[in-house]
Write a protein that holds these residues in place. Structure first.
Motif, PDB file in Angstrom:
ATOM      1  N   MET A  36       0.826  -1.190   0.000  1.00 32.54           N
ATOM      2  CA  MET A  36       0.000   0.000   0.000  1.00 32.54           C
ATOM      3  C   MET A  36       0.870   1.253   0.000  1.00 32.54           C
ATOM      4  SD  MET A  36      -3.173  -0.694  -0.212  1.00 32.54           S
ATOM      5  CE  MET A  36      -3.966   0.804   0.357  1.00 32.54           C
ATOM      6  N   CYS A  37       2.040   1.152   0.589  1.00 34.87           N
ATOM      7  CA  CYS A  37       2.963   2.290   0.595  1.00 34.87           C
ATOM      8  C   CYS A  37       3.444   2.616  -0.808  1.00 34.87           C
ATOM      9  CB  CYS A  37       4.183   1.974   1.463  1.00 34.87           C
ATOM     10  SG  CYS A  37       3.818   1.898   3.215  1.00 34.87           S
ATOM     11  N   ALA A  38       3.290   1.662  -1.716  1.00 32.91           N
ATOM     12  CA  ALA A  38       3.714   1.897  -3.095  1.00 32.91           C
ATOM     13  C   ALA A  38       2.938   3.035  -3.737  1.00 32.91           C
ATOM     14  CB  ALA A  38       3.524   0.624  -3.925  1.00 32.91           C
ATOM     15  N   VAL A  39       1.769   3.355  -3.178  1.00 26.68           N
ATOM     16  CA  VAL A  39       0.989   4.465  -3.707  1.00 26.68           C
ATOM     17  C   VAL A  39       1.798   5.758  -3.654  1.00 26.68           C
ATOM     18  CG1 VAL A  39      -1.059   5.899  -3.340  1.00 26.68           C
ATOM     19  CG2 VAL A  39      -1.193   3.419  -3.059  1.00 26.68           C
ATOM     20  N   LEU A  40       2.624   5.895  -2.616  1.00 28.79           N
ATOM     21  CA  LEU A  40       3.421   7.110  -2.457  1.00 28.79           C
ATOM     22  C   LEU A  40       4.609   7.165  -3.396  1.00 28.79           C
ATOM     23  CD1 LEU A  40       3.553   7.513   1.442  1.00 28.79           C
ATOM     24  CD2 LEU A  40       2.135   8.758  -0.193  1.00 28.79           C
ATOM     25  N   ILE A  41       4.895   6.046  -4.066  1.00 31.87           N
ATOM     26  CA  ILE A  41       6.062   5.992  -4.930  1.00 31.87           C
ATOM     27  C   ILE A  41       5.962   7.010  -6.059  1.00 31.87           C
ATOM     28  CG2 ILE A  41       7.215   4.546  -6.649  1.00 31.87           C
ATOM     29  CD1 ILE A  41       6.856   2.201  -4.774  1.00 31.87           C
ATOM     30  N   SER A  42       4.734   7.262  -6.508  1.00 29.32           N
ATOM     31  CA  SER A  42       4.555   8.205  -7.613  1.00 29.32           C
ATOM     32  C   SER A  42       4.964   9.614  -7.238  1.00 29.32           C
ATOM     33  CB  SER A  42       3.092   8.199  -8.078  1.00 29.32           C
ATOM     34  OG  SER A  42       2.244   8.585  -7.024  1.00 29.32           O
TER      35      SER A  42
ATOM     36  N   PRO B 110      12.316   1.351   7.365  1.00 24.24           N
ATOM     37  CA  PRO B 110      12.187   2.796   7.555  1.00 24.24           C
ATOM     38  C   PRO B 110      13.391   3.433   8.236  1.00 24.24           C
ATOM     39  CG  PRO B 110      10.172   1.651   8.187  1.00 24.24           C
ATOM     40  CD  PRO B 110      11.214   0.605   7.979  1.00 24.24           C
ATOM     41  N   HIS B 111      13.983   2.718   9.175  1.00 27.14           N
ATOM     42  CA  HIS B 111      15.087   3.298   9.921  1.00 27.14           C
ATOM     43  C   HIS B 111      16.384   3.310   9.126  1.00 27.14           C
ATOM     44  CE1 HIS B 111      12.503   3.536  13.426  1.00 27.14           C
ATOM     45  NE2 HIS B 111      12.155   2.270  13.211  1.00 27.14           N
ATOM     46  N   GLU B 112      16.539   2.330   8.233  1.00 25.96           N
ATOM     47  CA  GLU B 112      17.700   2.297   7.355  1.00 25.96           C
ATOM     48  C   GLU B 112      17.433   3.026   6.045  1.00 25.96           C
ATOM     49  OE1 GLU B 112      20.739   1.117   7.953  1.00 25.96           O
ATOM     50  OE2 GLU B 112      20.132   0.605  10.021  1.00 25.96           O
ATOM     51  N   LYS B 113      16.213   3.530   5.890  1.00 26.26           N
ATOM     52  CA  LYS B 113      15.786   4.255   4.687  1.00 26.26           C
ATOM     53  C   LYS B 113      15.969   3.406   3.419  1.00 26.26           C
ATOM     54  CE  LYS B 113      16.509   8.870   6.583  1.00 26.26           C
ATOM     55  NZ  LYS B 113      17.128  10.215   6.399  1.00 26.26           N
ATOM     56  N   LYS B 114      15.459   2.184   3.498  1.00 28.92           N
ATOM     57  CA  LYS B 114      15.525   1.289   2.347  1.00 28.92           C
ATOM     58  C   LYS B 114      14.117   0.856   1.959  1.00 28.92           C
ATOM     59  CE  LYS B 114      20.035  -0.767   3.480  1.00 28.92           C
ATOM     60  NZ  LYS B 114      20.726  -2.045   3.790  1.00 28.92           N
ATOM     61  N   MET B 115      13.856   0.876   0.667  1.00 31.57           N
ATOM     62  CA  MET B 115      12.585   0.364   0.174  1.00 31.57           C
ATOM     63  C   MET B 115      12.756  -0.042  -1.274  1.00 31.57           C
ATOM     64  SD  MET B 115       8.773   2.038   0.229  1.00 31.57           S
ATOM     65  CE  MET B 115       7.340   1.000  -0.059  1.00 31.57           C
TER      66      MET B 115
ATOM     67  N   GLU C  52       5.398   4.264  12.832  1.00 32.13           N
ATOM     68  CA  GLU C  52       4.045   3.883  12.471  1.00 32.13           C
ATOM     69  C   GLU C  52       4.043   2.860  11.338  1.00 32.13           C
ATOM     70  OE1 GLU C  52       2.026   7.472  11.592  1.00 32.13           O
ATOM     71  OE2 GLU C  52       2.001   8.187  13.666  1.00 32.13           O
ATOM     72  N   MET C  53       5.100   2.865  10.534  1.00 31.78           N
ATOM     73  CA  MET C  53       5.189   1.905   9.445  1.00 31.78           C
ATOM     74  C   MET C  53       5.482   0.500   9.971  1.00 31.78           C
ATOM     75  SD  MET C  53       4.627   3.390   6.571  1.00 31.78           S
ATOM     76  CE  MET C  53       5.368   2.258   5.409  1.00 31.78           C
ATOM     77  N   GLY C  54       5.946   0.429  11.228  1.00 31.36           N
ATOM     78  CA  GLY C  54       6.234  -0.869  11.808  1.00 31.36           C
ATOM     79  C   GLY C  54       7.693  -1.268  11.651  1.00 31.36           C
ATOM     80  N   LYS C  55       7.977  -2.525  11.967  1.00 28.33           N
ATOM     81  CA  LYS C  55       9.337  -3.019  11.898  1.00 28.33           C
ATOM     82  C   LYS C  55       9.763  -3.250  10.450  1.00 28.33           C
ATOM     83  CE  LYS C  55       9.013  -5.334  16.389  1.00 28.33           C
ATOM     84  NZ  LYS C  55       9.144  -6.633  17.116  1.00 28.33           N
ATOM     85  N   ALA C  56      11.055  -3.444  10.277  1.00 27.35           N
ATOM     86  CA  ALA C  56      11.591  -3.716   8.940  1.00 27.35           C
ATOM     87  C   ALA C  56      10.947  -4.978   8.371  1.00 27.35           C
ATOM     88  CB  ALA C  56      13.101  -3.866   9.010  1.00 27.35           C
ATOM     89  N   VAL C  57      10.711  -4.958   7.073  1.00 27.98           N
ATOM     90  CA  VAL C  57      10.061  -6.087   6.396  1.00 27.98           C
ATOM     91  C   VAL C  57      10.938  -6.576   5.256  1.00 27.98           C
ATOM     92  CG1 VAL C  57       8.069  -6.829   5.035  1.00 27.98           C
ATOM     93  CG2 VAL C  57       7.747  -5.242   6.937  1.00 27.98           C
ATOM     94  N   ASP C  58      11.128  -7.862   5.180  1.00 30.00           N
ATOM     95  CA  ASP C  58      11.799  -8.496   4.052  1.00 30.00           C
ATOM     96  C   ASP C  58      10.934  -9.704   3.712  1.00 30.00           C
ATOM     97  OD1 ASP C  58      13.371  -9.881   2.255  1.00 30.00           O
ATOM     98  OD2 ASP C  58      15.250  -9.406   3.272  1.00 30.00           O
ATOM     99  N   SER C  59      10.094  -9.544   2.698  1.00 30.64           N
ATOM    100  CA  SER C  59       9.065 -10.552   2.449  1.00 30.64           C
ATOM    101  C   SER C  59       9.017 -10.954   0.986  1.00 30.64           C
ATOM    102  CB  SER C  59       7.701  -9.994   2.874  1.00 30.64           C
ATOM    103  OG  SER C  59       6.679 -10.952   2.694  1.00 30.64           O
TER     104      SER C  59
ATOM    105  N   MET D 155       9.898  -7.990  -1.550  1.00 27.24           N
ATOM    106  CA  MET D 155       9.774  -6.627  -1.045  1.00 27.24           C
ATOM    107  C   MET D 155      10.649  -6.445   0.186  1.00 27.24           C
ATOM    108  SD  MET D 155       5.632  -6.701  -1.114  1.00 27.24           S
ATOM    109  CE  MET D 155       5.688  -8.218  -0.152  1.00 27.24           C
ATOM    110  N   VAL D 156      11.321  -5.314   0.252  1.00 28.90           N
ATOM    111  CA  VAL D 156      12.133  -4.968   1.414  1.00 28.90           C
ATOM    112  C   VAL D 156      11.803  -3.545   1.820  1.00 28.90           C
ATOM    113  CG1 VAL D 156      14.460  -4.551   2.308  1.00 28.90           C
ATOM    114  CG2 VAL D 156      14.025  -6.520   0.828  1.00 28.90           C
ATOM    115  N   MET D 157      11.503  -3.340   3.095  1.00 28.94           N
ATOM    116  CA  MET D 157      11.297  -1.996   3.607  1.00 28.94           C
ATOM    117  C   MET D 157      11.896  -1.897   4.996  1.00 28.94           C
ATOM    118  SD  MET D 157       7.833   0.174   4.375  1.00 28.94           S
ATOM    119  CE  MET D 157       7.494  -0.788   5.858  1.00 28.94           C
TER     120      MET D 157
END
Length: 254
Positions: A9-15, A105-110, A58-65, A101-103
């Motif tokens: 859903m965060c991909a919406v902000l990619i634009s 927030p604290h390492e500023k990776k997406m 608010e985005m939560g913990k890092a995700v690697d999925s 997908m990898v996100m």
């Protein structure tokens, strides 16, 4: 699964951010291989930071999925069955794809990548169409809850173009055709509105072959030391406005 949905859903902000899109094709000696699209949207993390100090939390913990769509179809078959037959076909068209997908927030990776294997480069799927079809899914709220958005849909010019490939062991070609002029014009109108935000975004093709490359049809390409890989970069906005700039021909050595 909820984390996957949050990330997508965060991909919406990619634009609204500058991204790098990559088209990677790996061709084996027998003509089989892998095609993968990648998107680095790490700049989105800066946008989130600007939204507030707690945005990353608010985005939560890092995700690697990883989503293997073949498994996804089995797990959510009940929800998918509630979609229209046309939309069910769109979901099933993604059966052989894998989305990573990898996100952080604290390492500023997406970043995202989606890939599939092919048996013959001549039958390379038009991944743009598949991704656009998947992102156009509607259905009712219950059925849609489990269906992730495609962060790559903006790459397909809203279905106005058709991308095809051919390979005979000697020559590899990428061809783009505008199949719906009206849709393409509409996409150009929307591009003008987002040009400032996407102006620095790049589209990179990386093609890997089993033999050294003899020639490439565009100037400005870069080659690996063994000349088996060619990399060519264009502006993302330029590619959307004139998709034919990525009509390419690669000739391999004997």
């Amino acid at each position: 699964m909820k984390k996957c949905l949050t990330l997508l859903m965060c991909a919406v902000l990619i634009s609204f951010t500058s991204c790098q899109f990559s088209e990677n094709i790996y061709v084996n000696e027998d003509g089989s291989g892998t095609v993968k699209f990648s998107m680095d949207a790490s700049e989105m993390m800066d946008v989130l930071e600007q939204l507030g100090e707690n945005a990353a939390d608010e985005m939560g913990k890092a995700v690697d999925s990883t989503i293997v769509f073949k498994d996804f179809l089995v797990k959510y078959k009940d929800s998918i069955s509630k979609l229209s037959l046309e939309e069910q076909e769109k979901v099933k068209a993604m059966e052989d794809y894998t989305l990573h997908m990898v996100m952080d927030p604290h390492e500023k990776k997406m970043f995202f990548d989606i890939e599939t294997d092919f048996d013959n480069a001549n039958e390379l799927r038009d991944m743009y169409k598949a991704m656009n079809n998947f992102n156009s899914l509607k259905g009712d709220e219950t059925a849609s809850d489990n269906l992730p958005l495609s962060p790559f849909s903006s790459m397909g010019n809203e279905g106005s173009t058709l991308v095809s490939y051919s390979y005979n062991g000697k020559v590899f070609k990428r061809n783009v055709e505008i199949i719906d002029v009206e849709k393409h014009q509409k996409s150009l109108d929307s591009i003008d509105k987002s040009a400032l935000m996407l102006g620095s975004s790049k589209y990179v093709v990386n093609y890997h072959f089993p033999k050294p490359i003899k020639s490439f049809s565009k100037e400005g390409a870069m080659y690996s030391e063994d000349r088996k890989t060619v990399t060519y970069t264009v502006g993302f906005i330029a590619m959307l406005k004139d998709p034919e700039i990525l009509n390419l021909e690669v000739v391999l050595e004997d």
